[in-house]
Design an enzyme around this catalytic site. Structure first.
Site, PDB file in Angstrom:
ATOM      1  N   THR A 116       6.631  -1.219   4.869  1.00  0.00           N
ATOM      2  CA  THR A 116       6.497  -1.256   6.332  1.00  0.00           C
ATOM      3  C   THR A 116       7.442  -2.227   7.028  1.00  0.00           C
ATOM      4  O   THR A 116       7.717  -2.065   8.210  1.00  0.00           O
ATOM      5  CB  THR A 116       5.051  -1.617   6.737  1.00  0.00           C
ATOM      6  OG1 THR A 116       4.690  -2.820   6.067  1.00  0.00           O
ATOM      7  CG2 THR A 116       4.106  -0.507   6.377  1.00  0.00           C
ATOM      8  N   THR A 153       3.811   0.107  -1.129  1.00  0.00           N
ATOM      9  CA  THR A 153       2.482   0.087  -1.747  1.00  0.00           C
ATOM     10  C   THR A 153       1.755   1.410  -1.640  1.00  0.00           C
ATOM     11  O   THR A 153       0.661   1.547  -2.133  1.00  0.00           O
ATOM     12  CB  THR A 153       1.626  -0.976  -1.060  1.00  0.00           C
ATOM     13  OG1 THR A 153       1.672  -0.736   0.331  1.00  0.00           O
ATOM     14  CG2 THR A 153       2.111  -2.351  -1.378  1.00  0.00           C
TER      15      THR A 153
END
Lengths: 426, 611
Positions: free
Chosen positions: A158, A82
């Site tokens: 992540t 993102t």
């Protein structure tokens, strides 16, 4: 034919609604009304979608990213996630942006820190990564270093970021520049995104820390937008599903704290690899290698263990100091004997099996209790190691890709690059 | 001023925001506003989200560098990671959605079948995420007013923003307590015909929402925004009308303002005044350095600058009143204050005054090269800030040539209004990707019941024997359903007495004995059950409640005596006090047996004994 972005009139049995057509969702035709709100209209009720007009062309010419003299060059390699996405407010879609011009448009402060090169190498969820991707990233990093980059930033989803940081730490031998893996926990479409601070702090760290080399992670230190923390690539882990400060150093201290506003980098410890002008060697992890992770838990069955038969390696996330249920003490624990034989069978079949702990923090010590010793007796590796299960997993895969098995057994418990603590600090 | 709204081409629509009870819209935190010390403060920044206008690099970077720091105050027990923007939202609060659906039905709206929660970009820090979550639930409704069928194009369910604690030059402090409280927003078409009708519409919409029994009560729980324009004017939004009574006056004052601004614009056009495109700012610090103005003296002491600018053709107009006690100059000053953060301005229409003499004014007029029809404006502050202030003044002055500027204004206490911010462009909205589109089926809509309206409840309660004040009190209260239940369940207890006990007795006890009571539904049930079965006299109710203990534990000692017991007791007293006259005797008996039987009963039995 109408397509998303067109101005249309949706005609149903009892209604005519005008708006901008959005990508449809399951059973709904989605329309953006003039108020800005989207509504879903049941596809079954839609009689016709009449085209009113196509969207106007909106192309913004971006100024060229001219290099400034006197600034170092940082290459940003994108793997997705993102961090570099923005919203198209007309359609509501999220568009990923990766060219240097687009990156500079999103993060204009980068211009003051370094000259930026930027490239997309994959656009994927980090959860979808396989060993082969680590090799691709490593080769791309090598290329950038050959081109003269003084530092590399890898943008990354992540979820498995800490696996990648570990993998790159092993794959890139004699790495002479800093490689910062950066992610974002809040997407870039929102004003509250952590992406900018993480990315800018990573760039600042690369330019301000003149001597640091090696793979590190740069993310928010806490819930505030002040400091980022530089975490060791080999000893870090995502410890929260959603917070900005999800990444923590495990059984190790962070390298440094970066305060972007004051442009300060404070080192919290020394002993990091130093920069040099060498081009790193790439020692790949074999793509087709089979290594598994098994979590010990109550009521485990031996079939689960045997399902790893034929694998190259297995990491066990043991309980406590490094245990798994192998003791038969009554009628209810007969299965445990089978579990012990199953582990023995794996090891005798040349599967490398190593113990870690699911407590995440702390060291494995299989000598404290008798059943730990029973595991050591049959060749369980990992005693006195404090690697996280993820680090252990990647290390084992890398060793198996580059060394014969007897050497793997020896090197697994040997500290190669900082993945195992020499002293157990508080 | 008598205004003919039809002739003026008056247009007005309102927007109502009402907070709902229960838990927050996207998490399970309570909707409690707190006054105690916050448990923690988190500092954040918001970035201008890139790529919007194609505006690049330096300008954008500078803007970001000037951005304010936001401090969010929170409480461990009533705020969570969702309000902190540290966790994705939960699904939408179904109770709040249900109330919104009720309101949609009450307003004859068409309910959206696929509800998509949107992210509405907000950059002032009032939302930790940088956006507000908002969803369109109903469209195409209407409200019947006495004379007008008023359109209700949108009914929206959204989250309330953070509560502003303080705002300083470089930082804003917000409280997380209000963030996420469910808010119903109802917008009307601009077809309101006059200020009184706006009040009628606001009152009726408020009543409808409160009739659900789920609206929050108290100051700030319902907020009204007013959109007002006249034919020659422009749509202006006035925010923050908190009480209904102020609505007609606020609207009237805005109409008067627009009439006056239009007349100023006509005069400026007659004078052939042109828009000022170039900022010719003069430093006049030395010219006024020795004047008696307190502000200027302080400014010079602080080594600030006094800057001036000529406004060609504005003489006499800056001092012209546009609303009560507010001149065009006040509007200039508002802009300078809001945009540049200065304390205020001086303008030549109000001078000589404030310690600036005629002589000094003449020098200034000369220095700024003002002709007979020209005016000037002064600002005293740091150079950069004073320049920014004058540029804001010039922008407002230019707008006054054209007429009424499109802007958002905030309601003042005296029902005038002052500048708050420019009218936002079309809201930047995109889908909240963390929440799937919610389907509302026709069966669900069917099953939603329309609650009885407060305005219908009041006469019903009056018929039950409640005085009109008490009837209103119950009807508007969240306790109305409780009251309805008790009335149905205990027909032997007078409805008015039930109403008194649940609505006003706590206040009486607080006032007389300074005890705060908070009886439960169970307490009331036991109490009304006992009253109904004539086990306790009604005189005992206050004594029982003021003990502030579970009623079931203490009701025993307040129970009435049986008739035989009473007779026995009274026989005893009568035999001891034979000589007393009846009236004195009844006094003694009453005192002794108070709470053990109703007064009526005591008197009856006593009469029987004495024969």
């Amino acid at each position: 034919m109408t397509k998303p972005g067109d101005r249309v009139k949706v005609i149903t049995s009892d209604q005519e609604i005008e708006g901008i057509l959005m990508p449809s969702e399951n059973e709904f035709v989605v329309l953006k009304m003039d108020t800005g709100y989207n509504i879903g209209i049941d596809k079954k009720r839609v009689r016709e979608i009449a085209l009113l007009s196509h969207p106007p062309k909106r192309e913004v010419e971006l100024p060229k990213a001219e290099p400034k003299t006197g600034l170092p060059t940082i290459s940003i390699l994108h793997t997705g996630g993102t961090i570099a996405s923005k919203v198209d407010y007309a359609t509501g879609g999220v568009i990923a942006r990766f060219s240097p011009e687009e990156i500079l448009q999103m993060f204009p402060e980068l211009r003051e820190i370094a000259n930026i090169d930027s490239r997309l190498i994959r656009n994927m969820w980090s959860g979808d990564m396989r060993f082969g991707h680590y090799n691709i990233i490593a080769h791309e990093i090598k290329k950038e270093i050959e081109k003269g980059a003084q530092g590399i930033i890898v943008t990354h989803g992540t979820d498995t970021l800490h696996y990648t940081s570990t993998a790159l730490s092993f794959i890139l031998k004699d790495l002479g520049v800093p490689v910062l893996i950066v992610g974002a926990q809040r997407s870039s479409d929102r004003g509250s995104s952590d992406a900018a601070l993480n990315l800018l702090s990573a760039a600042l760290f690369i330019t301000a820390s003149k001597s640091f080399a090696g793979v590190a992670i740069c993310m928010h230190e806490n819930e505030e937008d002040d400091n980022c923390i530089i975490l060791p690539g080999l000893n870090s882990r995502k410890m929260h599903s959603s917070r900005r400060d999800a990444f923590k150093a495990i059984n190790a201290d962070p390298w440094a704290r970066v305060n972007l506003k004051s442009r300060k980098v404070n080192f919290l410890r020394t002993g990091f690899p130093k920069r040099n002008s060498k081009v790193p060697e790439v020692h790949e992890i074999k793509e087709n290698l089979e290594v598994g992770i098994l979590k010990a838990h109550p009521n485990l069955f031996s079939d689960t263990i045997l399902s790893f038969k034929g694998y190259d390696g297995l990491i066990i996330e043991g309980t406590g100091l490094g245990h798994i249920s192998i003791d038969e003490i009554d009628d209810l624990t007969k299965e445990n004997t089978k579990i012990y034989s199953a582990i023995k069978e794996l090891i005798s079949n040349e599967v490398i099996v190593a113990m870690t702990t699911q407590t995440i923090y702390g060291e494995v010590d299989m000598n404290v209790y008798a059943y730990g010793r029973k595991l050591l007796d049959i060749g369980m590796l990992g005693n006195y190691c404090d690697m996280t299960p993820e680090t252990a997993f990647i290390k084992l895969a890398w060793l198996l890709s580059n060394y014969p098995k007897n050497k793997v057994r020896e090197l697994y418990s040997t500290n190669l690059a900082g993945e195992i603590s020499k002293r157990l600090e508080k | 001023m008598e205004l003919n709204y039809k002739q003026l081409g008056f247009k007005c629509g309102i927007e109502i925001h009402a907070q709902l009870e229960g838990h927050k819209l996207f998490c399970n935190c309570p909707t409690e506003l707190r006054e105690d010390e916050p448990h923690y403060v988190i500092k954040r920044n918001l970035r201008a989200v890139a790529g919007e206008s194609g505006k690049v690099d330096i300008a954008a970077a500078e803007e970001m560098a000037e951005a304010k720091d936001f401090y969010y105050q929170g409480y461990y027990d009533t705020n969570c990671l969702i309000e902190l923007d540290e966790n994705p939202p939960n699904l939408m609060n179904t109770d709040a959605l249900k109330v919104t659906l009720q309101v949609c039905k009450m307003l004859n709206s068409r309910i959206v079948e696929g509800v998509q929660v949107m992210r509405k970009t907000v950059v002032d820090g009032s939302n930790t995420a940088g956006f507000q979550r908002t969803a369109l639930i109903g469209t195409d409704g209407y409200l019947d007013l006495k004379k007008t069928k008023l359109g209700i194009p949108t009914i929206i369910l959204e989250e309330d923003a953070c509560r502003n604690i303080t705002e300083e030059k470089d930082r804003v402090i917000w409280s997380l307590d209000r963030l996420g409280i469910p808010l119903i927003e109802i917008g009307t078409t601009p077809d309101i015909k006059n200020p009184d009708e706006a009040k009628e519409a606001a009152e009726k919409l408020g009543m409808l929402i409160r009739s659900t029994g789920k609206a929050k009560r108290g100051l700030g729980t319902i907020r009204q925004d007013l959109n007002v324009s006249i034919k020659e004017g422009t749509r202006v939004e006035i925010k923050g009308a908190q009480d209904l009574k102020s609505i007609p006056k606020l609207i009237e004052n805005e109409v008067i303002r627009q009439i006056n601004l239009v007349s100023i614009s006509k005069e400026l056009q007659k004078r052939r005044v042109k828009e000022l495109r170039e900022l010719k700012i003069s430093d006049v610090t030395n010219l006024v350095a020795h004047c008696d103005s307190k502000i200027i003296k302080q400014s010079i002491k602080a080594k600030n600058k006094i800057l001036g600018i000529k406004l060609t053709g504005f003489k006499g107009l800056i001092g012209k009143e546009v609303q009560i006690n507010r001149r065009l100059g006040t509007e200039f000053s508002d802009r300078a204050k809001v945009i540049a953060g200065v304390g205020g301005i001086f303008h030549s229409d109000e001078l000589p005054a404030y310690g600036i003499t005629l002589r000094e004014v003449e020098i200034l007029l000369q220095d700024l090269q003002c002709d007979a029809n020209d005016a000037f404006v002064l600002v005293a502050d740091k150079r950069k800030r004073a320049e920014k202030a004058l540029s804001a003044v010039v922008e407002r002055a230019n707008q006054s040539i054209l007429g009424v500027p499109k802007e958002v204004r905030k309601a003042n206490k005296d029902n005038t209004s002052s500048y708050e911010r420019p009218m936002p462009g079309a809201a930047r909205m995109y889908p909240e990707t963390d929440i799937p589109t919610l389907r509302i089926t026709s069966e669900e809509i069917e099953a939603i019941e329309i609650p009885e309206l407060i305005e219908d409840k009041i006469p019903k309660y009056e018929k039950l024997g409640l005085g009109s004040d008490l009837a209103k009190l119950v009807a508007k209260s969240v306790k109305a359903p409780l009251f309805d239940n008790f009335v149905a369940q205990y027909p032997k207890v007078k409805a008015a007495f039930i109403a008194e006990i649940i609505m006003t007795m706590d206040k009486m006890i607080k006032r007389q004995f300074n005890i705060s009571i908070n009886p439960t539904e169970e307490d009331y049930n036991i109490l009304f059950g006992a009253l109904s079965g004539e086990k306790i006299p009604k005189e005992n109710v206050m004594d029982i409640l003021k003990e502030n203990k579970p009623v079931k534990e203490i009701i025993g000692k307040y129970s009435m005596m049986s008739d035989t017991e009473l007779e026995k007791e009274m026989q005893k007293i009568v035999s001891e006090k034979k000589d007393l006259p009846f009236n004195a005797l009844i006094g003694v008996v009453m005192k002794k047996l108070r709470g053990k039987a109703s007064g009526k009963k005591i008197s009856e039995i006593l009469k029987k004994i004495i024969g």
